[in-house]
Design an enzyme around this catalytic site. Sequence first.
Site, short mmCIF file in Angstrom:
data_model
loop_
_atom_site.label_atom_id
_atom_site.label_comp_id
_atom_site.label_asym_id
_atom_site.label_seq_id
_atom_site.Cartn_x
_atom_site.Cartn_y
_atom_site.Cartn_z
N HIS A 82 0.72 -1.38 -0.22
CA HIS A 82 -0.40 -0.37 0.14
C HIS A 82 0.85 1.60 0.04
O HIS A 82 1.92 1.07 0.71
CB HIS A 82 -1.29 0.30 1.08
CG HIS A 82 -1.53 1.39 0.94
ND1 HIS A 82 -2.90 2.20 0.27
CD2 HIS A 82 -1.27 2.46 2.04
CE1 HIS A 82 -3.03 2.92 0.70
NE2 HIS A 82 -2.42 3.57 1.60
N ASP A 161 -14.54 2.97 7.95
CA ASP A 161 -13.47 3.47 7.63
C ASP A 161 -14.27 4.47 6.72
O ASP A 161 -13.66 5.54 6.91
CB ASP A 161 -12.20 3.22 6.13
CG ASP A 161 -11.06 3.94 6.50
OD1 ASP A 161 -11.06 4.42 7.40
OD2 ASP A 161 -10.59 3.89 5.16
N ARG A 168 -13.64 13.11 8.90
CA ARG A 168 -12.86 14.22 9.03
C ARG A 168 -12.39 14.96 7.66
O ARG A 168 -11.88 15.73 7.79
CB ARG A 168 -11.41 12.73 9.11
CG ARG A 168 -11.57 12.14 9.97
CD ARG A 168 -10.42 10.71 10.07
NE ARG A 168 -9.58 11.32 9.65
CZ ARG A 168 -8.48 10.17 9.33
NH1 ARG A 168 -8.98 9.42 8.77
NH2 ARG A 168 -7.43 10.30 9.00
N SER A 183 -6.79 4.13 9.44
CA SER A 183 -7.05 3.72 8.63
C SER A 183 -7.00 3.08 7.32
O SER A 183 -7.85 2.40 6.34
CB SER A 183 -7.57 5.28 8.06
OG SER A 183 -8.79 5.50 6.60
N LYS A 187 -8.00 -1.35 6.32
CA LYS A 187 -8.32 -1.61 5.07
C LYS A 187 -7.27 -2.98 4.72
O LYS A 187 -8.48 -4.03 3.49
CB LYS A 187 -8.20 -0.32 3.95
CG LYS A 187 -9.53 0.15 4.09
CD LYS A 187 -9.79 1.49 3.37
CE LYS A 187 -8.21 2.31 3.99
NZ LYS A 187 -8.86 4.09 3.25
#
Length: 433
Positions: A82, A161, A168, A183, A187
């Site tokens: 990621h 999330d 947010r 967050s 995921k």
Amino acid sequence: MRIVDIIIKKRDGHSLTDEEIRFFINGLVNGEISDYQASALAMAIYFVGMDKREIATLTNAMEHSGEVMDLSSIKGIKVDKHSTGGVGDKTSLVLGPMVAACGAKVAKMSGRGLGHTGGTLDKLESIPGLSINLTDREFLEQVNDIGIAIVGQTGELVPADKKLYALRDVTGTVESVPLIASSVMSKKLASGSDTILLDVTFGEGAFMKNIDKARELAKVMVEIGKSLHRNTKAVLSDMNEPLGFAVGNALEVKEAVNALKGNGPKDLMELCYTCGAIMLEQAEIVKTKEEGIKLLEEAIKSGRAFDKFVEMVKAQGGDASYIYDLDKFPLPKHIVDIYSTKEGYIYSINALEIGESSMKLGAGRATMSDVIDMSSGIVLNKKVGDFVKINEKLCTIYTNKENFDEIIEEIKDAFKVGKDKIKTHPVVWEIIE
């Protein structure tokens, strides 16, 4: 238990219990906690922070707020990577096939681009016919059969999330390490892979502007992964200038294909070889990073990495003729070169300004409802450290927009030229294990 008491407790600087955190996440998902109360708690967390236990519990509660992928039917160790986002970041398009060609199982769920950062899914969808929407069964079968699939997240994955991030985003609480870390990691954990590699970017084109904040975030996320029994590592990578030369969806796919053929930009390949070697270590295919890099270099040289990308494109319904013949990708109405008005060495190319300019040309979204022009974007002709002459090409813009004179001036401003030669830095600054 009342949410107002939890808000006050965090506001006053105290740690929340595991039960209080889970109460918050459950109430957020089932609608029992209002948006304004959730926003108030997010603001309290923004100012007060959270300790390691709190962040791990928050991540775990968010991970299990919806569906959790079960990848146990896929043989072997499942690896995932990621990136926290950047400009020109087509790493997954190159790295995934490279690693899969070396025998690792790449089960990757990606996101879309928003603002100045591009999304892997949008880039893939610039290939005609390619679908990023596979059923769970199709996803599992594809990874088992060919070793790689890159798809969009299902709507059932981590609903907490989705709700919390939307709040947010409009309440000034995005830049909070505990909230960012939970967050991202919720995921990744819910996606089900055995190992996670995080590419945490820093610099002008990144979410974290300086390396110290990026390091803090990376360490927190690695600690979360380890505390929840997942093999997690991170690299810190420089995003002060765009990664590679191409910025924009189809343009980046073309660059990724050329990289898989052995003609990739130096900075992009440095990042891919470093990340790939770590992923092969995590998959227990190699014992050292040096051994991993050699294996990856052979996958590029032999053509196996390119073949693996073609295999993935075909498996997901894409027209592979576009990969074999990159000239088939449609070009936009306007292709305009931008030239330097100074002579000297390029000491910076502001990635944020290039990313925002590319978005304005049609390559990105200002809001999630915006439609992307897959053919638009910017291709750099120079990188930081290069010498440029007056009237020498800096870059080329691609767009279907009619009024782009102002954007051209913004792009020119992104390039800073000086008389003295500068020392260039590597893309990868640190590895956090």
